[in-house]
Design an enzyme around this catalytic site. Sequence first.
Site, PDB file in Angstrom:
ATOM      1  N   GLU A 124       0.854  -1.202   0.000  1.00 17.54           N
ATOM      2  CA  GLU A 124       0.000   0.000   0.000  1.00 17.54           C
ATOM      3  C   GLU A 124       0.880   1.238   0.000  1.00 17.54           C
ATOM      4  O   GLU A 124       2.101   1.142   0.198  1.00 17.54           O
ATOM      5  CB  GLU A 124      -0.943  -0.022   1.217  1.00 17.54           C
ATOM      6  CG  GLU A 124      -1.949  -1.167   1.151  1.00 17.54           C
ATOM      7  CD  GLU A 124      -2.918  -1.208   2.322  1.00 17.54           C
ATOM      8  OE1 GLU A 124      -3.187  -0.165   2.926  1.00 17.54           O
ATOM      9  OE2 GLU A 124      -3.403  -2.301   2.625  1.00 17.54           O
ATOM     10  N   HIS A 247      -9.255   9.235   2.855  1.00 14.02           N
ATOM     11  CA  HIS A 247      -8.824   8.129   1.990  1.00 14.02           C
ATOM     12  C   HIS A 247      -9.042   8.571   0.550  1.00 14.02           C
ATOM     13  O   HIS A 247     -10.105   9.085   0.213  1.00 14.02           O
ATOM     14  CB  HIS A 247      -9.623   6.863   2.293  1.00 14.02           C
ATOM     15  CG  HIS A 247      -8.980   5.630   1.735  1.00 14.02           C
ATOM     16  ND1 HIS A 247      -8.927   5.367   0.390  1.00 14.02           N
ATOM     17  CD2 HIS A 247      -8.331   4.610   2.346  1.00 14.02           C
ATOM     18  CE1 HIS A 247      -8.278   4.219   0.201  1.00 14.02           C
ATOM     19  NE2 HIS A 247      -7.911   3.748   1.375  1.00 14.02           N
ATOM     20  N   ARG A 293      -0.639   8.606   1.571  1.00 18.99           N
ATOM     21  CA  ARG A 293      -2.065   8.853   1.362  1.00 18.99           C
ATOM     22  C   ARG A 293      -2.437  10.338   1.294  1.00 18.99           C
ATOM     23  O   ARG A 293      -3.296  10.733   0.513  1.00 18.99           O
ATOM     24  CB  ARG A 293      -2.801   8.192   2.520  1.00 18.99           C
ATOM     25  CG  ARG A 293      -4.195   7.854   2.231  1.00 18.99           C
ATOM     26  CD  ARG A 293      -4.754   7.022   3.341  1.00 18.99           C
ATOM     27  NE  ARG A 293      -4.570   5.609   3.114  1.00 18.99           N
ATOM     28  CZ  ARG A 293      -5.015   4.671   3.942  1.00 18.99           C
ATOM     29  NH1 ARG A 293      -5.627   5.017   5.054  1.00 18.99           N
ATOM     30  NH2 ARG A 293      -4.837   3.409   3.677  1.00 18.99           N
ATOM     31  N   HIS A 354     -11.616   9.536   6.563  1.00 16.28           N
ATOM     32  CA  HIS A 354     -11.370   8.109   6.784  1.00 16.28           C
ATOM     33  C   HIS A 354     -10.859   7.780   8.185  1.00 16.28           C
ATOM     34  O   HIS A 354     -11.287   6.812   8.796  1.00 16.28           O
ATOM     35  CB  HIS A 354     -10.342   7.658   5.739  1.00 16.28           C
ATOM     36  CG  HIS A 354      -9.979   6.210   5.806  1.00 16.28           C
ATOM     37  ND1 HIS A 354     -10.897   5.200   5.624  1.00 16.28           N
ATOM     38  CD2 HIS A 354      -8.782   5.591   6.023  1.00 16.28           C
ATOM     39  CE1 HIS A 354     -10.290   4.028   5.715  1.00 16.28           C
ATOM     40  NE2 HIS A 354      -9.011   4.237   5.974  1.00 16.28           N
ATOM     41  N   ARG A 389      -1.170   8.960   8.928  1.00 15.66           N
ATOM     42  CA  ARG A 389      -0.972   7.530   9.221  1.00 15.66           C
ATOM     43  C   ARG A 389      -0.528   6.745   7.989  1.00 15.66           C
ATOM     44  O   ARG A 389      -1.083   6.900   6.901  1.00 15.66           O
ATOM     45  CB  ARG A 389      -2.287   6.934   9.733  1.00 15.66           C
ATOM     46  CG  ARG A 389      -2.232   5.441   9.999  1.00 15.66           C
ATOM     47  CD  ARG A 389      -3.549   4.970  10.557  1.00 15.66           C
ATOM     48  NE  ARG A 389      -4.608   5.146   9.593  1.00 15.66           N
ATOM     49  CZ  ARG A 389      -5.151   4.167   8.885  1.00 15.66           C
ATOM     50  NH1 ARG A 389      -4.732   2.922   9.024  1.00 15.66           N
ATOM     51  NH2 ARG A 389      -6.127   4.408   8.042  1.00 15.66           N
TER      52      ARG A 389
HETATM   53  P1  FAD Z   1     -14.006   0.517  15.973  1.00 14.78           P
HETATM   54  O1  FAD Z   1     -13.728  -0.757  15.294  1.00 14.78           O
HETATM   55  O2  FAD Z   1     -14.584   1.603  15.167  1.00 14.78           O
HETATM   56  O3  FAD Z   1     -14.951   0.197  17.199  1.00 14.78           O
HETATM   57  C1  FAD Z   1     -15.497   1.240  17.984  1.00 14.78           C
HETATM   58  C2  FAD Z   1     -16.564   0.637  18.873  1.00 14.78           C
HETATM   59  O4  FAD Z   1     -17.001   1.569  19.844  1.00 14.78           O
HETATM   60  C3  FAD Z   1     -17.809   0.220  18.116  1.00 14.78           C
HETATM   61  O5  FAD Z   1     -18.208  -1.016  18.660  1.00 14.78           O
HETATM   62  C4  FAD Z   1     -18.823   1.315  18.465  1.00 14.78           C
HETATM   63  O6  FAD Z   1     -20.161   0.899  18.367  1.00 14.78           O
HETATM   64  C5  FAD Z   1     -18.422   1.571  19.900  1.00 14.78           C
HETATM   65  N1  FAD Z   1     -18.838   2.867  20.432  1.00 14.78           N
HETATM   66  C6  FAD Z   1     -18.567   4.104  19.932  1.00 14.78           C
HETATM   67  N2  FAD Z   1     -19.095   5.050  20.732  1.00 14.78           N
HETATM   68  C7  FAD Z   1     -19.705   4.412  21.767  1.00 14.78           C
HETATM   69  C8  FAD Z   1     -20.425   4.840  22.911  1.00 14.78           C
HETATM   70  N3  FAD Z   1     -20.656   6.135  23.168  1.00 14.78           N
HETATM   71  N4  FAD Z   1     -20.903   3.907  23.748  1.00 14.78           N
HETATM   72  C9  FAD Z   1     -20.722   2.586  23.509  1.00 14.78           C
HETATM   73  N5  FAD Z   1     -20.059   2.115  22.441  1.00 14.78           N
HETATM   74  C10 FAD Z   1     -19.543   3.018  21.584  1.00 14.78           C
HETATM   75  N6  FAD Z   1      -6.868   0.067   9.286  1.00 14.78           N
HETATM   76  C11 FAD Z   1      -5.885  -0.804   9.008  1.00 14.78           C
HETATM   77  O7  FAD Z   1      -4.909  -0.895   9.759  1.00 14.78           O
HETATM   78  N7  FAD Z   1      -5.971  -1.601   7.916  1.00 14.78           N
HETATM   79  C12 FAD Z   1      -7.017  -1.554   7.041  1.00 14.78           C
HETATM   80  O8  FAD Z   1      -7.056  -2.287   6.087  1.00 14.78           O
HETATM   81  C13 FAD Z   1      -8.049  -0.619   7.301  1.00 14.78           C
HETATM   82  N8  FAD Z   1      -9.093  -0.499   6.451  1.00 14.78           N
HETATM   83  C14 FAD Z   1     -10.131   0.336   6.791  1.00 14.78           C
HETATM   84  C15 FAD Z   1     -11.252   0.394   5.968  1.00 14.78           C
HETATM   85  C16 FAD Z   1     -12.333   1.190   6.319  1.00 14.78           C
HETATM   86  C17 FAD Z   1     -13.535   1.263   5.408  1.00 14.78           C
HETATM   87  C18 FAD Z   1     -12.290   1.942   7.518  1.00 14.78           C
HETATM   88  C19 FAD Z   1     -13.449   2.791   7.913  1.00 14.78           C
HETATM   89  C20 FAD Z   1     -11.162   1.902   8.321  1.00 14.78           C
HETATM   90  C21 FAD Z   1     -10.077   1.112   7.964  1.00 14.78           C
HETATM   91  N9  FAD Z   1      -8.943   1.049   8.765  1.00 14.78           N
HETATM   92  C22 FAD Z   1      -7.938   0.168   8.466  1.00 14.78           C
HETATM   93  C23 FAD Z   1      -8.912   1.718  10.061  1.00 14.78           C
HETATM   94  C24 FAD Z   1      -9.265   0.695  11.153  1.00 14.78           C
HETATM   95  O9  FAD Z   1     -10.242  -0.184  10.669  1.00 14.78           O
HETATM   96  C25 FAD Z   1      -9.785   1.357  12.390  1.00 14.78           C
HETATM   97  O10 FAD Z   1      -8.957   2.413  12.778  1.00 14.78           O
HETATM   98  C26 FAD Z   1      -9.841   0.335  13.546  1.00 14.78           C
HETATM   99  O11 FAD Z   1     -10.615  -0.765  13.165  1.00 14.78           O
HETATM  100  C27 FAD Z   1     -10.406   0.993  14.768  1.00 14.78           C
HETATM  101  O12 FAD Z   1     -10.696   0.004  15.715  1.00 14.78           O
HETATM  102  P2  FAD Z   1     -11.328   0.459  17.098  1.00 14.78           P
HETATM  103  O13 FAD Z   1     -11.549  -0.776  17.879  1.00 14.78           O
HETATM  104  O14 FAD Z   1     -10.513   1.541  17.676  1.00 14.78           O
HETATM  105  O15 FAD Z   1     -12.715   1.123  16.685  1.00 14.78           O
HETATM  106  C1  SIN Z   2      -7.237   0.408   2.677  1.00 15.39           C
HETATM  107  O1  SIN Z   2      -7.421  -0.799   2.600  1.00 15.39           O
HETATM  108  O2  SIN Z   2      -6.972   1.148   1.733  1.00 15.39           O
HETATM  109  C2  SIN Z   2      -7.372   1.038   4.022  1.00 15.39           C
HETATM  110  C3  SIN Z   2      -6.169   0.763   4.783  1.00 15.39           C
HETATM  111  C4  SIN Z   2      -6.082   1.672   5.948  1.00 15.39           C
HETATM  112  O3  SIN Z   2      -6.901   2.561   6.141  1.00 15.39           O
HETATM  113  O4  SIN Z   2      -5.123   1.496   6.698  1.00 15.39           O
END
Ligand code: FAD
Ligand code: SIN
Length: 553
Positions: A124, A247, A293, A354, A389
């Site tokens: 990437e 993104h 990015r 993103h 990032r």
């Molecule tokens: P999340 O997975 O967003 O979980 C947050 C949780 O908190 C959810 O369960 C939500 O419901 C809960 N929550 C929020 N507010 C409250 C509240 N007030 N009370 C109770 N619950 C609450 N990163 C990579 O490293 N590689 C990738 O390939 C990649 N691809 C991505 C593709 C997309 C489309 C997106 C959107 C992001 C991508 N990212 C990627 C970024 C990465 O997915 C996220 O940064 C990471 O998954 C965040 O994980 P998290 O557990 O911090 O949050």
């Molecule tokens: C992607 O798959 O392009 C997202 C990866 C990332 O947000 O880290």
Amino acid sequence: MKKSNQKQNEVDFLVIGSGLAGLMTALKLENAGKVLIVTKGRIQDGATGYAQGGVACVSHGDDSFGNHAEDTIKAGAGLCDEKIVDLVVSEGPARVQELISMGVQFNLRKKSGDVPETFDLGLEGGHSFRRILHVADRTGEAIHRILINRIRNSKNIKVLEGHFSVNLITKSDGPNGGNLGCLGAYILNIRTGQITAYTAKATILATGGAGMTYLFTSNPNVATGDGMAMAFRAGVALSNLEFVQFHPTCLYYPAAKSFLITEALRGEGAILKLKSGEKFMRRYHQNRELAPRDIVARAIDTELKKTGDDCVFLDIHHRDSEFLKKRFPGIYQKCLEYGIDITKHPIPVVPAAHYFCGGVKVDEWGRTNLERLFAVGEVACTGLHGANRLASNSLLECLVFAHRAAEMARRISKKLRSIKIPVWNVGSARNPDEQVVIKQNWGEVRRAMWNYVGIQRSDKILLRALRRLELLNQEIHEYYWDFKIDARLLQLRNISLVGELVVRSALARHESRGLHNNRNYPDRDDKKWRKASVIRKNPIPNRPPIVTFEKLD
Ligand code: FAD
Ligand code: SIN
């Protein structure tokens, strides 16, 4: 505060959020006491399940921690905390191995001749080496599914779905005593409307990012910055909020909610083109489509403004169609639903909000400046990402910091004296206009952020955004205290607050660096501004938040 005397529950560890950060932290704590996960939607909601590209991690003999660290720091435009970068890249392989032991099956490359089976590593933007472990283009979903299964079978972990964390509970110890730190959180049961105080020896914010502050985003609906807003209200410091990552390639199809087209597609040779067919990335960076990015998103934004077109195109039809269907089944299927066959036609794409590189400021153990409060995952700012990032470093950060925060939470989890917590008074007033007002303000916040606080900024438009958001926050504040709260009002209150904090942080940085591009200060200025921004609540009531800058070590 809206309080009365009602129910109070006690657990050992309160985890708010059920994405990778929350679930992994909970699993790491399961033998240390009673763990409660509260999550506002279903357990599977959140950005984690949407992750496509994969997990960046050194696994190949020709790669090295030094390479991964260097790429992270280069992408971060001089603002990464290098100690944290070294720690994350070097602890990453052990954490990824744990995922594999739990049953995550990252794609492998077939054995050929004497060459042993190895991971099929993706590439990437910003990576100098193929190092992204993936499960086709559905990596997040594959990881999340396995963790959810583990959680469901755990005796010590309880999950409350449909429970919204409203505010953190903080209390000082009598008139002359010290601050007791974070004692837990007030949790709204969305279905019944009841609010319960949950107290815990340690509280872990794992609420994810805040992409929903913007009109167009790759993020799921739950990404409303609740954790950042709760922390700010509790007096916790937030850092680097001006660095919002866009993104470059989300599907442009008016009927579709922004669907991500993974950067891994560019890693496999996809080319960005204008409507005219012109390839334009060579004009912006020597690595063209695989530049970091921020550079690719800015290039697309510039081209769209220049041409007046609605979108650019991402073309990979020159690759073998069987390869594309196998490597990118999710994208192939989704595009087909909208009549786009990626094996034959270019994909219309636009940038969208993103990822929040900034967030709740934490140390190397995930600790915030409020005792007993931790933040893990996208809600946190560890210093890993700096001003931009590196792709696929986020899932890795979740894994490394879940482990570290759990380790520290376990160590500090001394017994809390039984403390009587004033419990929330839900209130009952209803205003017939409230849903309309919430809908209107919801759109206004997100439009203001999209139009004024986007990829290219200026002082004038940032100030315009600030005026709008200040007014909206005032209105929401009055509304909040007058009427019965529900999830929609709470989320509006949070995106609006986080939006204002982003604008204030952006206005305070007088340079352009990484994801923050201000045409009034077009250059990067390492002498003056190689510092992390920190924003805090003003201790004087009704005064604006305070932004300061802290030197990197
Ligand atoms: P999340 O997975 O967003 O979980 C947050 C949780 O908190 C959810 O369960 C939500 O419901 C809960 N929550 C929020 N507010 C409250 C509240 N007030 N009370 C109770 N619950 C609450 N990163 C990579 O490293 N590689 C990738 O390939 C990649 N691809 C991505 C593709 C997309 C489309 C997106 C959107 C992001 C991508 N990212 C990627 C970024 C990465 O997915 C996220 O940064 C990471 O998954 C965040 O994980 P998290 O557990 O911090 O949050
Ligand atoms: C992607 O798959 O392009 C997202 C990866 C990332 O947000 O880290």
